[in-house]
Design a protein around this motif. Structure first.
Motif, PDB file in Angstrom:
ATOM      1  N   ALA A  87      13.909 186.243 -25.624  1.00  0.00           N
ATOM      2  CA  ALA A  87      12.546 186.588 -26.059  1.00  0.00           C
ATOM      3  C   ALA A  87      12.467 186.423 -27.569  1.00  0.00           C
ATOM      4  O   ALA A  87      11.470 185.949 -28.112  1.00  0.00           O
ATOM      5  N   SER A  88      13.548 186.844 -28.245  1.00  0.00           N
ATOM      6  CA  SER A  88      13.686 186.634 -29.684  1.00  0.00           C
ATOM      7  C   SER A  88      15.175 186.563 -29.975  1.00  0.00           C
ATOM      8  O   SER A  88      15.996 186.854 -29.100  1.00  0.00           O
ATOM      9  N   ILE A  89      15.508 186.175 -31.200  1.00  0.00           N
ATOM     10  CA  ILE A  89      16.919 186.055 -31.560  1.00  0.00           C
ATOM     11  C   ILE A  89      17.228 187.027 -32.680  1.00  0.00           C
ATOM     12  O   ILE A  89      16.729 186.890 -33.806  1.00  0.00           O
ATOM     13  N   GLY A  90      18.005 188.037 -32.318  1.00  0.00           N
ATOM     14  CA  GLY A  90      18.419 189.057 -33.275  1.00  0.00           C
ATOM     15  C   GLY A  90      19.907 189.311 -33.126  1.00  0.00           C
ATOM     16  O   GLY A  90      20.617 188.538 -32.477  1.00  0.00           O
ATOM     17  N   LEU A  91      20.357 190.419 -33.716  1.00  0.00           N
ATOM     18  CA  LEU A  91      21.770 190.775 -33.663  1.00  0.00           C
ATOM     19  C   LEU A  91      22.303 190.846 -32.241  1.00  0.00           C
ATOM     20  O   LEU A  91      23.399 190.386 -31.951  1.00  0.00           O
ATOM     21  N   LYS A  92      21.501 191.422 -31.365  1.00  0.00           N
ATOM     22  CA  LYS A  92      21.922 191.628 -29.976  1.00  0.00           C
ATOM     23  C   LYS A  92      22.237 190.290 -29.285  1.00  0.00           C
ATOM     24  O   LYS A  92      23.211 190.172 -28.545  1.00  0.00           O
ATOM     25  N   GLU A  93      21.423 189.299 -29.559  1.00  0.00           N
ATOM     26  CA  GLU A  93      21.596 187.994 -28.913  1.00  0.00           C
ATOM     27  C   GLU A  93      22.874 187.288 -29.405  1.00  0.00           C
ATOM     28  O   GLU A  93      23.401 186.426 -28.722  1.00  0.00           O
ATOM     29  N   LEU A  94      23.330 187.667 -30.594  1.00  0.00           N
ATOM     30  CA  LEU A  94      24.520 187.004 -31.161  1.00  0.00           C
ATOM     31  C   LEU A  94      25.794 187.836 -30.972  1.00  0.00           C
ATOM     32  O   LEU A  94      26.863 187.467 -31.466  1.00  0.00           O
ATOM     33  N   GLU A  95      25.646 188.949 -30.253  1.00  0.00           N
ATOM     34  CA  GLU A  95      26.794 189.828 -29.979  1.00  0.00           C
ATOM     35  C   GLU A  95      27.936 189.034 -29.345  1.00  0.00           C
ATOM     36  O   GLU A  95      27.706 188.230 -28.448  1.00  0.00           O
ATOM     37  N   LYS A 115       9.177 168.525 -24.124  1.00  0.00           N
ATOM     38  CA  LYS A 115       8.940 168.075 -25.498  1.00  0.00           C
ATOM     39  C   LYS A 115       7.762 167.101 -25.594  1.00  0.00           C
ATOM     40  O   LYS A 115       7.485 166.549 -26.657  1.00  0.00           O
ATOM     41  N   THR A 116       7.051 166.866 -24.476  1.00  0.00           N
ATOM     42  CA  THR A 116       5.844 166.039 -24.565  1.00  0.00           C
ATOM     43  C   THR A 116       4.634 166.896 -24.938  1.00  0.00           C
ATOM     44  O   THR A 116       3.558 166.374 -25.194  1.00  0.00           O
ATOM     45  N   ALA A 117       4.810 168.225 -24.949  1.00  0.00           N
ATOM     46  CA  ALA A 117       3.699 169.125 -25.308  1.00  0.00           C
ATOM     47  C   ALA A 117       4.190 170.157 -26.316  1.00  0.00           C
ATOM     48  O   ALA A 117       5.373 170.534 -26.304  1.00  0.00           O
ATOM     49  N   PHE A 118       3.286 170.616 -27.178  1.00  0.00           N
ATOM     50  CA  PHE A 118       3.654 171.681 -28.108  1.00  0.00           C
ATOM     51  C   PHE A 118       3.765 172.979 -27.307  1.00  0.00           C
ATOM     52  O   PHE A 118       2.926 173.235 -26.441  1.00  0.00           O
ATOM     53  N   PRO A 119       4.801 173.806 -27.546  1.00  0.00           N
ATOM     54  CA  PRO A 119       4.964 175.016 -26.723  1.00  0.00           C
ATOM     55  C   PRO A 119       3.842 176.030 -26.953  1.00  0.00           C
ATOM     56  O   PRO A 119       3.223 176.053 -28.015  1.00  0.00           O
ATOM     57  N   GLU A 120       3.607 176.853 -25.928  1.00  0.00           N
ATOM     58  CA  GLU A 120       2.592 177.923 -26.007  1.00  0.00           C
ATOM     59  C   GLU A 120       3.132 179.091 -26.813  1.00  0.00           C
ATOM     60  O   GLU A 120       2.415 179.727 -27.580  1.00  0.00           O
ATOM     61  N   SER A 121       4.414 179.389 -26.576  1.00  0.00           N
ATOM     62  CA  SER A 121       5.070 180.458 -27.335  1.00  0.00           C
ATOM     63  C   SER A 121       6.559 180.137 -27.410  1.00  0.00           C
ATOM     64  O   SER A 121       7.063 179.356 -26.592  1.00  0.00           O
ATOM     65  N   ILE A 122       7.228 180.722 -28.384  1.00  0.00           N
ATOM     66  CA  ILE A 122       8.655 180.432 -28.584  1.00  0.00           C
ATOM     67  C   ILE A 122       9.392 181.712 -28.943  1.00  0.00           C
ATOM     68  O   ILE A 122       8.781 182.658 -29.452  1.00  0.00           O
ATOM     69  N   PRO A 123      10.700 181.760 -28.689  1.00  0.00           N
ATOM     70  CA  PRO A 123      11.474 182.874 -29.225  1.00  0.00           C
ATOM     71  C   PRO A 123      11.512 182.737 -30.744  1.00  0.00           C
ATOM     72  O   PRO A 123      11.587 181.613 -31.250  1.00  0.00           O
ATOM     73  N   HIS A 124      11.428 183.849 -31.455  1.00  0.00           N
ATOM     74  CA  HIS A 124      11.472 183.771 -32.915  1.00  0.00           C
ATOM     75  C   HIS A 124      12.775 184.378 -33.426  1.00  0.00           C
ATOM     76  O   HIS A 124      13.458 185.104 -32.704  1.00  0.00           O
ATOM     77  N   ILE A 125      13.084 184.059 -34.657  1.00  0.00           N
ATOM     78  CA  ILE A 125      14.230 184.674 -35.336  1.00  0.00           C
ATOM     79  C   ILE A 125      13.770 186.029 -35.869  1.00  0.00           C
ATOM     80  O   ILE A 125      12.751 186.107 -36.570  1.00  0.00           O
ATOM     81  N   GLU A 126      14.499 187.087 -35.519  1.00  0.00           N
ATOM     82  CA  GLU A 126      14.168 188.390 -36.085  1.00  0.00           C
ATOM     83  C   GLU A 126      14.550 188.364 -37.565  1.00  0.00           C
ATOM     84  O   GLU A 126      15.682 188.028 -37.911  1.00  0.00           O
ATOM     85  N   PRO A 127      13.614 188.695 -38.448  1.00  0.00           N
ATOM     86  CA  PRO A 127      13.865 188.551 -39.887  1.00  0.00           C
ATOM     87  C   PRO A 127      15.122 189.285 -40.358  1.00  0.00           C
ATOM     88  O   PRO A 127      15.814 188.807 -41.264  1.00  0.00           O
ATOM     89  N   GLU A 128      15.455 190.389 -39.686  1.00  0.00           N
ATOM     90  CA  GLU A 128      16.647 191.177 -40.068  1.00  0.00           C
ATOM     91  C   GLU A 128      17.940 190.391 -39.863  1.00  0.00           C
ATOM     92  O   GLU A 128      18.990 190.755 -40.405  1.00  0.00           O
TER      93      GLU A 128
END
Ligand code: NFK
Ligand code: ZN
Ligand code: ZN
Length: 208
Positions: A87-95, A115-128
């Protein structure tokens, strides 16, 4: 030497771009018939099309332009990791992933499949995450996504936090066939003096 793998999106007239941004176009503007000897092409594109890097000037008016970035960062050893459709990429995802001494980190999410269409939503990098990554030595972060922030973000917190921690951004990679591991990477931006970003040809080769 061989075995280099292309992890770039192909640039063609139907490549999806950020909603509202300049469509990609290649044209032969001076053809054989007119010039008598050569085809000469012209390209119209946004600097954030396909596989590309961001310069800080993209999100900060007094930020560095592409020409000011240290190009050496875009060539060298990189670690590819697979974080499956988070859903997002934070510390937990890199455990459990050892990032100590990793200078270039490429994250495969498989979250932008078509990749033929722009995505509707994407996982984001958690700023922390920026502080943690820089502690580990990361200076370049690459993703198979068109942004490190949510698509509707105006604050661009991840872009800013990564930049505040000296981490450069590489977006729009094609990593769906790439197994996690150590690779060499080359993804050089063009020497754009005014550039807020630049397309790159990104390639990797497995380390022996
Ligand atoms: N931050 C995104 C791009 C981006 O935000 C954008 C790209 C083109 C046109 C508009 C954009 N954003 C704001 O409305 C990126 O780094 O590629
Ligand atoms: Zn960009
Ligand atoms: Zn970006």
């Amino acid at each position: 030497m061989e075995n280099w793998i292309d992890i770039s999106q192909v640039l063609h007239d139907k490549i999806p771009v950020w909603p509202g941004d300049t469509p990609f176009e290649y044209q032969v503007s001076w053809g054989m018939e007119k010039s008598g000897s050569v085809n000469v092409g012209q390209v119209t594109m946004s600097t954030h099309t396909g596989t590309h890097i961001d310069a800080p000037f993209h999100f900060e008016s007094d930020g560095k332009k592409v020409i000011d970035l240290d190009f050496q960062l875009y060539i060298g050893v990189a670690l590819v990791i697979h974080v499956d459709k988070p859903a997002s990429i934070g510390l937990k995802e890199l455990e459990g992933i050892n990032l100590s001494g990793v200078k270039r980190l490429l994250i495969r999410t498989d979250a932008w499949q078509d990749k033929t269409a722009f995505p509707e939503s994407i996982p984001h990098i958690e700023p922390e995450l920026a502080a943690y990554l820089s502690e580990q030595g990361v200076q370049l972060l690459g993703l198979d996504l068109p942004s490190v922030d949510p698509l509707d973000s105006k604050e661009l917190n991840a872009h800013h936090e990564l930049n505040n921690h000296g981490i450069h951004i590489l977006e729009g990679l094609v990593l769906n066939q790439i197994e996690p591991g150590d690779y060499e990477l080359a993804a050089l931006p063009l020497p754009l003096e005014q550039g807020d970003g630049s397309p790159v040809r990104a390639v990797i080769r497995k380390m022996k």
